[in-house]
Design a protein around this motif. Structure first.
Motif, mmCIF file in Angstrom:
data_model
loop_
_atom_site.group_PDB
_atom_site.id
_atom_site.type_symbol
_atom_site.label_atom_id
_atom_site.label_comp_id
_atom_site.label_asym_id
_atom_site.label_seq_id
_atom_site.Cartn_x
_atom_site.Cartn_y
_atom_site.Cartn_z
ATOM 1 N N LYS A 180 0.715 -26.959 17.094
ATOM 2 C CA LYS A 180 1.079 -28.394 17.474
ATOM 3 C C LYS A 180 0.244 -28.727 18.843
ATOM 4 N N GLN A 181 0.037 -27.886 19.956
ATOM 5 C CA GLN A 181 -0.333 -28.344 20.994
ATOM 6 C C GLN A 181 -2.021 -28.285 21.201
ATOM 7 N N ARG A 182 -2.410 -27.412 19.956
ATOM 8 C CA ARG A 182 -3.964 -27.240 19.700
ATOM 9 C C ARG A 182 -4.590 -26.422 21.036
ATOM 10 N N SER A 183 -3.876 -25.432 21.553
ATOM 11 C CA SER A 183 -4.470 -24.783 22.718
ATOM 12 C C SER A 183 -3.682 -23.257 22.841
ATOM 13 N N GLY A 184 -4.511 -22.525 23.589
ATOM 14 C CA GLY A 184 -4.097 -21.073 23.833
ATOM 15 C C GLY A 184 -5.236 -20.222 24.122
ATOM 16 N N VAL A 185 -4.977 -18.917 24.041
ATOM 17 C CA VAL A 185 -6.126 -18.091 24.116
ATOM 18 C C VAL A 185 -6.166 -17.207 23.020
ATOM 19 N N CYS A 186 -7.081 -16.096 23.279
ATOM 20 C CA CYS A 186 -7.758 -15.352 22.016
ATOM 21 C C CYS A 186 -6.527 -14.859 21.242
ATOM 22 N N GLN A 187 -5.595 -14.234 21.788
ATOM 23 C CA GLN A 187 -4.317 -13.582 21.007
ATOM 24 C C GLN A 187 -3.731 -14.951 20.067
ATOM 25 N N ASP A 188 -3.587 -15.934 20.680
ATOM 26 C CA ASP A 188 -2.835 -17.107 19.996
ATOM 27 C C ASP A 188 -3.844 -17.490 18.905
ATOM 28 N N PHE A 189 -5.046 -17.627 18.986
ATOM 29 C CA PHE A 189 -6.062 -17.975 17.788
ATOM 30 C C PHE A 189 -6.012 -17.045 16.989
ATOM 31 N N ALA A 190 -6.076 -15.783 17.139
ATOM 32 C CA ALA A 190 -6.009 -14.683 16.242
ATOM 33 C C ALA A 190 -4.899 -14.563 15.392
ATOM 34 N N HIS A 191 -3.604 -14.847 16.047
ATOM 35 C CA HIS A 191 -2.411 -15.124 15.336
ATOM 36 C C HIS A 191 -2.430 -16.170 14.616
ATOM 37 N N LEU A 192 -2.819 -17.305 15.061
ATOM 38 C CA LEU A 192 -2.769 -18.484 14.171
ATOM 39 C C LEU A 192 -3.555 -18.395 12.787
ATOM 40 N N ALA A 193 -4.845 -17.852 12.975
ATOM 41 C CA ALA A 193 -5.632 -17.466 11.771
ATOM 42 C C ALA A 193 -4.937 -16.747 10.911
ATOM 43 N N TYR A 206 -4.856 -8.193 12.503
ATOM 44 C CA TYR A 206 -5.201 -8.360 13.684
ATOM 45 C C TYR A 206 -6.039 -7.381 14.577
ATOM 46 N N MET A 207 -6.969 -7.639 15.068
ATOM 47 C CA MET A 207 -7.987 -6.939 15.548
ATOM 48 C C MET A 207 -7.856 -6.858 17.312
ATOM 49 N N SER A 208 -7.808 -5.619 18.105
ATOM 50 C CA SER A 208 -7.574 -5.673 19.549
ATOM 51 C C SER A 208 -8.968 -4.945 19.964
ATOM 52 N N GLY A 209 -9.413 -5.217 20.968
ATOM 53 C CA GLY A 209 -10.366 -4.427 21.729
ATOM 54 C C GLY A 209 -11.082 -5.084 22.969
ATOM 55 N N TYR A 210 -12.273 -5.085 23.040
ATOM 56 C CA TYR A 210 -13.122 -5.592 24.198
ATOM 57 C C TYR A 210 -14.144 -6.494 23.767
ATOM 58 N N LEU A 211 -14.472 -7.362 24.781
ATOM 59 C CA LEU A 211 -15.756 -8.195 24.453
ATOM 60 C C LEU A 211 -16.706 -8.047 25.872
ATOM 61 N N PHE A 244 -13.749 -11.515 12.167
ATOM 62 C CA PHE A 244 -14.124 -12.947 12.429
ATOM 63 C C PHE A 244 -13.526 -13.238 13.727
ATOM 64 N N ASP A 245 -14.251 -14.081 14.868
ATOM 65 C CA ASP A 245 -13.950 -14.323 16.292
ATOM 66 C C ASP A 245 -13.550 -15.793 16.356
ATOM 67 N N PRO A 246 -12.580 -16.352 16.315
ATOM 68 C CA PRO A 246 -12.327 -17.974 16.516
ATOM 69 C C PRO A 246 -12.602 -18.421 17.834
ATOM 70 N N GLY A 262 -3.812 -3.868 13.339
ATOM 71 C CA GLY A 262 -2.550 -3.862 12.783
ATOM 72 C C GLY A 262 -2.009 -5.267 12.495
ATOM 73 N N ARG A 263 -0.609 -5.228 12.109
ATOM 74 C CA ARG A 263 -0.343 -6.640 11.565
ATOM 75 C C ARG A 263 -0.432 -7.757 12.487
ATOM 76 N N ASP A 264 -0.236 -7.372 13.891
ATOM 77 C CA ASP A 264 -0.175 -8.421 14.879
ATOM 78 C C ASP A 264 -0.114 -7.765 16.120
ATOM 79 N N TYR A 265 -0.026 -8.409 17.362
ATOM 80 C CA TYR A 265 -0.357 -7.746 18.804
ATOM 81 C C TYR A 265 0.916 -6.737 18.787
ATOM 82 N N SER A 266 1.956 -6.845 18.341
ATOM 83 C CA SER A 266 3.027 -6.057 18.722
ATOM 84 C C SER A 266 2.771 -4.430 18.185
#
Length: 293
Positions: A180-193, A206-211, A244-246, A262-266
């Motif tokens: 709805k708010q169309r904003s967030g951080v990388c974790q939000d965009f990954a979860h949304l996708a 869900y992919m976790s790591g470093y950039l 993919f990195d949104p 994993g399935r998500d950040y948790s």
């Protein structure tokens, strides 16, 4: 290309912690194009017990317990690894499966890979499928669209329609609010996708790591200025899991370092555990440095 990642996590507590048990996802894992060469773990205060292992998804973990009173906990992990660049043109040449064909294959999976991929169609602790998420992705993943091209278009869609803003969300912000708010951080965009993809019948993890981040021309790179990062991957039968990195509108390659999926950040929280006492308050400081060797 060889890299060294140093990730320092520091907790400061309001009162002494008498006992703690922890599990960490801070070690880079081997992948199709990434190979871990060496790692070093330093924990202060020194743990009475420490052991490395592997979780359900094959991620590298380490467990430790500290049984002496402490007001500060420092976990310092250094990893050396090698990354072989992938060829994006080869990906596009390999992809022949359409979105509709994948959905048909998953309806009657006849290979171990398809059966395992179906797990990533299910709801998970932080990602639930919904009609709103389905509506946002439906047209992009129409039956006749090639999977890879659809995923690239969807990555670009999130990149252009959402604003990176770390002040608008927390780790607990619901996906519907992010949408709805169309904003967030990388974790939000990954979860949304991932939520959108699962809602239209496409397995996603869900992919976790470093950039690795590079300083402006002529400026020195600041130590500790790199960041933990999150992106997503989808299953394409003839290619396997493709990332993919949104947040940056790219297909991850040599500057993305994978620690866990994993399935998500948790499933891949960098550090989780139990503490006894501690005064009910704590401060967290994290420093990440990615350096080319």
């Amino acid at each position: 290309m060889r890299y060294r990642v140093r990730h320092i996590t520091e907790y400061t507590y309001g009162a002494p912690v008498s006992l703690c048990y922890n599990m960490a996802h801070l070690l880079a894992r081997d992948t199709q194009n990434q190979r871990c060469i060496h790692h070093k773990i330093q924990i202060n205060p020194p743990p009475v017990y420490q052991n490395e292992g592997e979780d359900y998804f094959g991620n590298q973990t380490f467990y430790f317990s500290i049984q002496e009173a402490h007001k500060k906990l420092v976990i310092d992990v250094t990893t050396d690894f090698e990354i072989t660049p992938l060829n994006p043109l080869e990906w596009q040449q390999q992809n022949t499966t359409s979105c509709g064909q994948l959905r048909s294959l998953l309806a009657s999976p006849d290979t171990p890979e398809l059966r395992m991929a179906k797990e990533f169609l299910l709801d998970s602790p932080q990602i639930c499928r919904s009609a709103d998420l389905k509506a946002y992705a439906d047209s992009t993943f129409a039956d006749d669209k090639p999977l890879l091209q659809a995923a690239l278009a969807f990555t670009h869609k999130i990149f252009t329609e959402f604003k990176f803003d770390p002040t608008t969300t927390t780790v607990a912000t619901p996906l519907e609010q992010v949408l709805k708010q169309r904003s967030g951080v990388c974790q939000d965009f990954a979860h949304l996708a991932i939520g959108c993809l699962r809602s239209v019948g496409i397995p996603a993890r869900y992919m976790s790591g470093y950039l690795e981040t590079l300083p402006p021309p002529g400026q020195e790179k600041l130590v500790g200025a790199d960041a933990s990062h999150a992106w997503f991957a989808i299953f394409i039968p003839e290619m396997g899991w493709v990332e993919f990195d949104p947040t940056n509108d790219v297909m991850p390659n040599e500057q993305h370092i994978v620690t866990a999926w994993g399935r998500d950040y948790s499933d891949v929280t960098p550090l989780q555990g139990v503490i006894f006492e501690g005064g009910g308050s704590q401060q967290l400081a994290v420093s990440v440095d990615v350096r080319r060797l």
